[in-house]
Design a protein around this motif. Structure first.
Motif, PDB file in Angstrom:
ATOM      1  N   VAL A  19       0.819  -1.220   0.000  1.00  0.00           N
ATOM      2  CA  VAL A  19       0.000   0.000   0.000  1.00  0.00           C
ATOM      3  C   VAL A  19       0.850   1.265   0.000  1.00  0.00           C
ATOM      4  N   ALA A  22      -0.297   4.863  -1.203  1.00  0.00           N
ATOM      5  CA  ALA A  22      -1.761   4.803  -1.335  1.00  0.00           C
ATOM      6  C   ALA A  22      -2.368   5.805  -0.365  1.00  0.00           C
ATOM      7  N   ARG A  28      -5.477   1.915  -2.032  1.00  0.00           N
ATOM      8  CA  ARG A  28      -5.120   0.748  -1.219  1.00  0.00           C
ATOM      9  C   ARG A  28      -5.681  -0.524  -1.847  1.00  0.00           C
ATOM     10  N   GLY A  31      -3.537  -1.372  -4.748  1.00  0.00           N
ATOM     11  CA  GLY A  31      -2.239  -1.869  -4.281  1.00  0.00           C
ATOM     12  C   GLY A  31      -2.317  -3.349  -3.925  1.00  0.00           C
ATOM     13  N   TRP A  32      -3.350  -3.712  -3.149  1.00  0.00           N
ATOM     14  CA  TRP A  32      -3.541  -5.123  -2.792  1.00  0.00           C
ATOM     15  C   TRP A  32      -3.809  -5.967  -4.027  1.00  0.00           C
ATOM     16  N   TRP A 115      -4.068  -8.503   7.424  1.00  0.00           N
ATOM     17  CA  TRP A 115      -4.662  -7.183   7.169  1.00  0.00           C
ATOM     18  C   TRP A 115      -6.132  -7.162   7.605  1.00  0.00           C
ATOM     19  N   TYR A 122      -9.621  -0.729   3.332  1.00  0.00           N
ATOM     20  CA  TYR A 122      -9.101   0.035   2.185  1.00  0.00           C
ATOM     21  C   TYR A 122      -9.264   1.490   2.451  1.00  0.00           C
TER      22      TYR A 122
END
Length: 122
Positions: A19, A22, A28, A31-32, A115, A122
């Motif tokens: 992330v 982000a 986010r 990114g994931w 996470w 997010y």
């Protein structure tokens, strides 16, 4: 689900590889999505570890993860495509325990589980 204690190495990997840069929920999520798309060695076997009302899988069901779901489907959480009968079905990655022997795949799935379990969003 019990919230795990902070894991420094995992936190660093998430912050600086997944992330990084982000600034909002969409960045986010992307990114994931891109991290998992790049790292997961598919197909791989997985086992359902928890029930979800949005998924037909039962605890203990074994599935073959064949791909990431479409980018648009992963804006609120990560979904992967699994073989389900003769179809491919999107299910939450958080619902699955990775059975892959591929170290990076296993680590990436555990990163996502961490996470989610830590309550990050997010």
């Amino acid at each position: 689900m019990t919230r795990p204690r902070e894991q420094h190495d995992r936190e660093q990997r998430i912050l600086f590889e997944i992330v990084v840069d982000a600034y909002d929920d969409m960045e986010r999520a992307m990114g994931w999505y891109h991290y998992l798309s790049d790292v997961l060695d598919m197909p791989f076997k997985a086992r359902c570890k928890t029930l979800r009302s949005i998924s037909p899988l039962d605890v203990g069901d074994e599935v073959q993860v064949v791909a990431m779901a479409a980018e648009d489907d992963c804006m609120s959480e990560v979904f992967v495509l699994v073989e389900y009968g003769k179809k491919k079905l999107a299910v939450p990655l958080a619902q699955l325990d990775c059975q892959s022997q591929h170290t990076e795949t296993s680590q990436a799935v555990k990163d996502w589980h961490y996470w989610v379990a830590r309550g990050y969003a997010y």
